[in-house]
Design a protein around this motif. Structure first.
Motif, PDB file in Angstrom:
ATOM      1  N   LYS A   1       0.857  -1.192   0.000  1.00 17.98           N
ATOM      2  CA  LYS A   1       0.000   0.000   0.000  1.00 17.98           C
ATOM      3  C   LYS A   1       0.892   1.241   0.000  1.00 17.98           C
ATOM      4  O   LYS A   1       0.708   2.164  -0.791  1.00 17.98           O
ATOM      5  CB  LYS A   1      -0.915  -0.053   1.240  1.00 17.98           C
ATOM      6  N   GLY A   2       1.906   1.240   0.866  1.00 22.66           N
ATOM      7  CA  GLY A   2       2.858   2.355   0.930  1.00 22.66           C
ATOM      8  C   GLY A   2       3.595   2.542  -0.387  1.00 22.66           C
ATOM      9  O   GLY A   2       3.761   3.668  -0.877  1.00 22.66           O
TER      10      GLY A   2
ATOM     11  N   GLU B   1       1.211   3.982  -3.059  1.00 22.26           N
ATOM     12  CA  GLU B   1       0.887   5.378  -2.755  1.00 22.26           C
ATOM     13  C   GLU B   1       2.086   6.276  -3.073  1.00 22.26           C
ATOM     14  O   GLU B   1       1.927   7.389  -3.567  1.00 22.26           O
ATOM     15  CB  GLU B   1       0.425   5.520  -1.304  1.00 22.26           C
ATOM     16  N   GLU B   2       3.280   5.766  -2.818  1.00 22.38           N
ATOM     17  CA  GLU B   2       4.493   6.516  -3.149  1.00 22.38           C
ATOM     18  C   GLU B   2       4.617   6.708  -4.669  1.00 22.38           C
ATOM     19  O   GLU B   2       4.967   7.777  -5.159  1.00 22.38           O
ATOM     20  CB  GLU B   2       5.718   5.752  -2.619  1.00 22.38           C
TER      21      GLU B   2
ATOM     22  N   ILE C   1       2.197   6.862  -6.814  1.00 21.71           N
ATOM     23  CA  ILE C   1       1.212   7.851  -7.261  1.00 21.71           C
ATOM     24  C   ILE C   1       1.644   9.268  -6.850  1.00 21.71           C
ATOM     25  O   ILE C   1       1.490  10.224  -7.604  1.00 21.71           O
ATOM     26  CB  ILE C   1      -0.200   7.489  -6.723  1.00 21.71           C
ATOM     27  N   LEU C   2       2.257   9.361  -5.701  1.00 19.15           N
ATOM     28  CA  LEU C   2       2.773  10.656  -5.240  1.00 19.15           C
ATOM     29  C   LEU C   2       3.844  11.165  -6.200  1.00 19.15           C
ATOM     30  O   LEU C   2       3.878  12.333  -6.572  1.00 19.15           O
ATOM     31  CB  LEU C   2       3.352  10.493  -3.824  1.00 19.15           C
TER      32      LEU C   2
ATOM     33  N   GLN D   1      -7.970  -0.707   0.648  1.00 17.85           N
ATOM     34  CA  GLN D   1      -7.031  -0.102   1.606  1.00 17.85           C
ATOM     35  C   GLN D   1      -6.343   1.155   1.047  1.00 17.85           C
ATOM     36  O   GLN D   1      -5.872   1.992   1.794  1.00 17.85           O
ATOM     37  CB  GLN D   1      -5.899  -1.077   1.994  1.00 17.85           C
ATOM     38  N   LEU D   2      -6.248   1.244  -0.271  1.00 19.44           N
ATOM     39  CA  LEU D   2      -5.502   2.362  -0.860  1.00 19.44           C
ATOM     40  C   LEU D   2      -6.143   3.702  -0.508  1.00 19.44           C
ATOM     41  O   LEU D   2      -7.342   3.885  -0.636  1.00 19.44           O
ATOM     42  CB  LEU D   2      -5.437   2.230  -2.385  1.00 19.44           C
ATOM     43  N   ASP D   3      -5.280   4.617  -0.100  1.00 20.98           N
ATOM     44  CA  ASP D   3      -5.745   5.932   0.337  1.00 20.98           C
ATOM     45  C   ASP D   3      -5.870   6.853  -0.883  1.00 20.98           C
ATOM     46  O   ASP D   3      -4.996   7.656  -1.162  1.00 20.98           O
ATOM     47  CB  ASP D   3      -4.716   6.483   1.351  1.00 20.98           C
ATOM     48  N   LEU D   4      -6.974   6.689  -1.616  1.00 22.95           N
ATOM     49  CA  LEU D   4      -7.190   7.436  -2.859  1.00 22.95           C
ATOM     50  C   LEU D   4      -8.660   7.803  -2.951  1.00 22.95           C
ATOM     51  O   LEU D   4      -9.514   7.018  -2.543  1.00 22.95           O
ATOM     52  CB  LEU D   4      -6.891   6.551  -4.069  1.00 22.95           C
TER      53      LEU D   4
ATOM     54  N   LYS E   1     -10.269   8.460  -8.537  1.00 20.80           N
ATOM     55  CA  LYS E   1      -8.951   7.913  -8.914  1.00 20.80           C
ATOM     56  C   LYS E   1      -9.013   6.379  -8.927  1.00 20.80           C
ATOM     57  O   LYS E   1      -8.412   5.728  -9.771  1.00 20.80           O
ATOM     58  CB  LYS E   1      -7.868   8.366  -7.932  1.00 20.80           C
ATOM     59  N   LYS E   2      -9.734   5.828  -7.960  1.00 22.18           N
ATOM     60  CA  LYS E   2      -9.871   4.368  -7.923  1.00 22.18           C
ATOM     61  C   LYS E   2     -10.622   3.859  -9.160  1.00 22.18           C
ATOM     62  O   LYS E   2     -10.273   2.814  -9.697  1.00 22.18           O
ATOM     63  CB  LYS E   2     -10.602   3.933  -6.649  1.00 22.18           C
TER      64      LYS E   2
END
Ligand SMILES: [Zn+2]
Length: 284
Positions: free
Chosen positions: A206-207, A210-211, A213-214, A242-245, A249-250
Motif C-alpha cells: 500500500k505504501g 501510494e508513493e 502515485i505521489l 485499503q488504498l488511500d485514494l 482515482k480508484k
C-alpha cells in the motif's frame, strides 16, 4: 465496474492436465464470485498441454463479451508464421495486446529481434505487456526483467503503448520513473503475492503504490490486475479498498484506464443477472 488486465488459464500445478475449458470455467466462476466485469487472459510464451496456444484461447473465448485475449510471444521460438497468425488475429480484432516474458526468457526488451513485434503492435495500436521484476521460477534470470530496460523501448518507439507488469516488483521505484518519464508507459500491479496478502505485506505494498502515485502523479497509467490464479481476486479487491485514494482515482485504476488503453467496449458487458452460467456448465 472492474476490469482485470492480467489473468492466466495456464495450469501451474503441473501434475495433472487441466483442459482449457475447465481453466476458463474456473476463471469465469472467480469473476462472478468477485463481481469482476471483464478479464484479459494472457497466454504463455510456451505452448504445451498445460499452457494453451493463442489460437486455442481465442477460439474458446471469441463469443464472450467479458473476456479478451493478450497473445504471449516467445523471444526464443517465435517463427514468421506465428507473427503472421497474430497479425491476422489483430486484423480481426481477436486479440487486445501482446505479452513478452523477459526474465523467463533471456533477452532485454530492447533486443533487435523484438522490433518487429513493436512495429506490429504500433501498426494495430495495441499495447505490449512486459513481464517485469521477480520471476515466479528460480530458473528466471532477473537482470533481463528489470523495468529500467523498458525505457529504451519506450523512447525508441514513442507511438507504442507499453505495460510494465507487476510494477516491476521489487524494483517499483525504477518502474515509477519509467512510467513518470514516458507518456506511453503504463503499469499493472498484478502478482504481488502468491495467494493472499499477509497484513504486513499488504501495508508495505500500500505504501509502495501510494508513493508511486505521489511521485508519478494522477494515476492514469495504473491498471488493476491480479495475475489470477497466482494471486486471489478477493485479496486484490481488499487491497484496493485499503488504498488511500479518492473514489474517482480508484475508478480510473479499476477500469477506466484499461478500457481506454485496450479499447474495451464496456457497453457490451452483460449485467450480472443475464450472464449465462457457462462456467458451471463447462466445469461439469
Ligand atoms: Zn502473469
Amino acid at each position: 465496474m472492474i476490469i482485470d488486465v492480467h489473468t492466466h488459464i495456464n495450469n501451474y500445478h503441473e501434475d495433472k492436465i487441466l483442459p482449457l475449458q475447465e481453466g476458463l470455467g474456473r476463471l469465469l466462476n472467480a469473476m462472478a464470485e468477485n463481481s469482476v466485469d471483464y478479464s484479459l487472459i494472457l497466454t504463455s510464451y510456451k505452448v504445451n498441454e498445460h499452457r494453451p496456444s493463442v489460437k486455442a484461447v481465442t477460439e474458446a473465448t471469441r463469443d464472450m463479451n467479458n473476456i479478451g485475449v493478450v497473445a504471449g510471444i516467445s523471444y526464443l521460438h517465435y517463427k514468421e508464421r506465428d507473427l503472421r497468425e497474430i497479425s491476422d488475429f489483430l486484423k480481426d480484432g481477436l486479440i487486445k495486446g501482446l505479452k513478452l516474458y523477459p526474465g523467463y526468457e533471456p533477452f532485454y526488451p530492447h533486443d533487435k529481434r523484438m522490433q518487429v513485434v513493436y512495429e506490429l503492435a504500433t501498426e494495430f495500436d495495441v499495447p505490449v505487456m512486459f513481464h517485469s521484476g521477480d520471476t515466479y521460477s528460480p530458473k528466471g534470470k532477473i537482470r533481463f526483467s528489470h523495468p529500467l530496460h523498458i525505457d529504451d523501448v519506450a523512447v525508441d518507439f514513442p507511438d507504442l503503448k507499453i505495460v510494465i507488469c507487476h510494477v516491476g516488483n521489487p524494483w517499483i521505484r525504477d518502474c515509477m520513473e519509467v512510467v513518470y518519464k514516458n507518456k506511453n508507459v503504463f503499469a499493472d500491479f498484478s502478482g504481488l503475492v502468491l495467494g493472499d496478502f499477509s497484513d504486513k505485506f499488504e501495508k508495505y505494498m500500500k505504501g509502495q503504490l501510494e508513493e508511486m502515485i505521489l511521485y508519478a502523479g494522477e494515476p492514469e497509467y495504473l491498471l488493476y490486475g491480479t495475475d489470477w490464479p497466482i494471486s486471489t481476486m478477493k485479496s486484490y479487491l481488499n487491497f484496493m479498498k485499503q488504498l488511500d485514494l479518492p473514489d474517482d482515482k480508484k475508478e480510473m485504476i479499476y477500469w477506466k484506464n484499461a478500457a481506454k488503453l485496450f479499447k474495451i467496449d464496456t457497453s457490451k458487458f452483460s449485467s450480472k443477472t443475464d450472464q449465462p452460467k457457462t462456467s458451471e456448465a463447462i466445469v461439469k
